[in-house]
Design an enzyme around this catalytic site. Structure first.
Site, short mmCIF file in Angstrom:
data_model
loop_
_atom_site.label_atom_id
_atom_site.label_comp_id
_atom_site.label_asym_id
_atom_site.label_seq_id
_atom_site.Cartn_x
_atom_site.Cartn_y
_atom_site.Cartn_z
N SER A 38 0.82 -1.22 0.00
CA SER A 38 0.00 0.00 0.00
C SER A 38 0.85 1.27 0.00
O SER A 38 0.46 2.28 -0.58
CB SER A 38 -0.94 -0.01 1.21
OG SER A 38 -0.21 -0.13 2.41
N THR A 39 2.04 1.23 0.64
CA THR A 39 2.91 2.41 0.63
C THR A 39 3.51 2.58 -0.75
O THR A 39 3.57 3.70 -1.28
CB THR A 39 4.02 2.27 1.70
OG1 THR A 39 3.43 1.79 2.92
CG2 THR A 39 4.69 3.61 1.97
N ASP A 89 10.83 0.41 -1.89
CA ASP A 89 9.87 -0.57 -1.38
C ASP A 89 9.51 -0.27 0.07
O ASP A 89 10.24 0.45 0.77
CB ASP A 89 10.46 -1.99 -1.50
CG ASP A 89 9.39 -3.08 -1.44
OD1 ASP A 89 8.19 -2.75 -1.28
OD2 ASP A 89 9.76 -4.26 -1.54
N GLY A 90 8.42 -0.82 0.51
CA GLY A 90 7.97 -0.68 1.90
C GLY A 90 8.56 -1.75 2.78
O GLY A 90 9.43 -2.53 2.37
N ALA A 91 8.08 -1.82 4.02
CA ALA A 91 8.53 -2.84 4.96
C ALA A 91 7.44 -3.08 6.00
O ALA A 91 6.59 -2.21 6.24
CB ALA A 91 9.82 -2.39 5.67
N GLY A 104 4.68 -9.11 3.96
CA GLY A 104 3.27 -9.05 4.36
C GLY A 104 2.34 -9.12 3.16
O GLY A 104 1.21 -9.60 3.27
N GLU A 111 10.80 -9.37 -4.37
CA GLU A 111 11.34 -8.15 -3.74
C GLU A 111 12.83 -8.32 -3.46
O GLU A 111 13.63 -7.41 -3.69
CB GLU A 111 10.58 -7.84 -2.45
CG GLU A 111 9.15 -7.38 -2.72
CD GLU A 111 8.31 -7.23 -1.47
OE1 GLU A 111 7.26 -6.58 -1.57
OE2 GLU A 111 8.67 -7.75 -0.41
C1 5RP Z 1 5.03 -6.93 0.43
C2 5RP Z 1 5.89 -6.18 1.37
C3 5RP Z 1 5.47 -4.79 1.73
O1 5RP Z 1 6.51 -3.92 1.44
C4 5RP Z 1 5.15 -4.74 3.19
O2 5RP Z 1 4.20 -5.74 3.48
C5 5RP Z 1 4.60 -3.37 3.59
O3 5RP Z 1 3.36 -3.17 2.99
P1 5RP Z 1 2.49 -1.90 3.26
O4 5RP Z 1 3.19 -0.74 2.62
O5 5RP Z 1 1.16 -2.20 2.61
O6 5RP Z 1 2.36 -1.72 4.75
O7 5RP Z 1 6.90 -6.64 1.86
O8 5RP Z 1 5.45 -8.25 0.29
#
Ligand code: 5RP
Length: 230
Positions: A38-39, A89-91, A104, A111
């Site tokens: 989502s981020t 990328d997010g985390a 998640g 990734e």
């Molecule tokens: C997907 C990931 C995402 O970067 C992680 O889950 C964070 O997601 P969000 O930005 O929705 O909180 O690793 O596999």
């Protein structure tokens, strides 16, 4: 009458802030590595506003690929590209060293591949993702289905509890045709050693600890603005 204080930013607004802030790391004329979640979706929206200034993207999931293409951004296969200047990328969790838990969104394998071909990993996250020690977020691990039970037992020996992630009552199938275990009860105090060990277990495709492919920069969305952690 006193003017009322501005409402605190929502988590969604914090994600928008860091998604936009990540544009400063995009190198004009180049191909950008794009993560999932989502981020990152906020970043993709921001990237679309400068799409004429980049060559395109390498994407870490089918979902991000579809989103990029829908906004008119060309998506390259990672095999077509030698290396990337930046991966955004997010985390799910990030610590003070840039070590992360990811996966998640079940995209951890691709990734990690795109992160490995990038010279710089810029993590975009809201403040809720910043932790001192990794492990409160259930650790995603992509596994080959026939190895799932054995890998679950190995996590039990480390004090963890693993279950197979489901969608609509069935095991979730990743973009790579595999399953995801989510492991609770771990405290990952040495992420480099942990990632090295679990990655060697037969049947493990990818463990969601990103220590060898850690973030070089973290843009953290906070109520007082975007903090840059190096
Ligand atoms: C997907 C990931 C995402 O970067 C992680 O889950 C964070 O997601 P969000 O930005 O929705 O909180 O690793 O596999």
């Amino acid at each position: 009458m006193n003017a009322s204080a501005p409402a605190p930013l929502t988590q969604d607004e914090l994600k928008t802030q860091v998604g936009q802030a990540a544009l400063q790391y995009v190198v004009p004329g180049e191909i950008v590595g794009v993560g999932t979640g989502s981020t990152v979706n906020k970043f993709i929206e921001a990237l679309a506003t400068v799409k004429d200034r980049i060559r395109g993207a390498v994407s870490s999931s089918v979902a991000s690929t579809e989103r990029l293409r829908a906004l008119g951004i060309e998506v390259f296969d990672s095999n077509e590209v030698e290396d990337l200047s930046v991966y955004i990328d997010g985390a799910d969790e990030i610590d003070g060293h840039g070590f992360m838990i990811k996966g998640g969104g079940a995209a951890l394998t691709r990734e990690k591949i795109v992160a490995a071909q990038s010279r710089r990993f810029v993590c975009i996250a809201d403040l809720s993702k910043r932790v001192e020690v990794l492990g409160a977020f259930p650790l995603p691990v992509e596994v080959i289905p026939m190895a799932a039970r054995r890998v679950m037992r190995q996590f039990e020996k480390l004090g963890g509890m693993a279950h197979v992630r489901e969608r609509d009552g069935l095991p979730l199938v990743t973009d790579n045709g595999q399953h995801i275990l989510d492991v609770t009860g771990l405290k990952i105090s040495d992420p480099l050693a942990f990632e090295s060990e679990v990655s060697q277990w037969p049947g493990v495709v990818t463990v969601g600890v990103f220590a060898h492919q850690k973030a070089n920069v973290c843009l953290l969305g906070t109520p007082t603005g975007v903090q840059t952690l190096n």
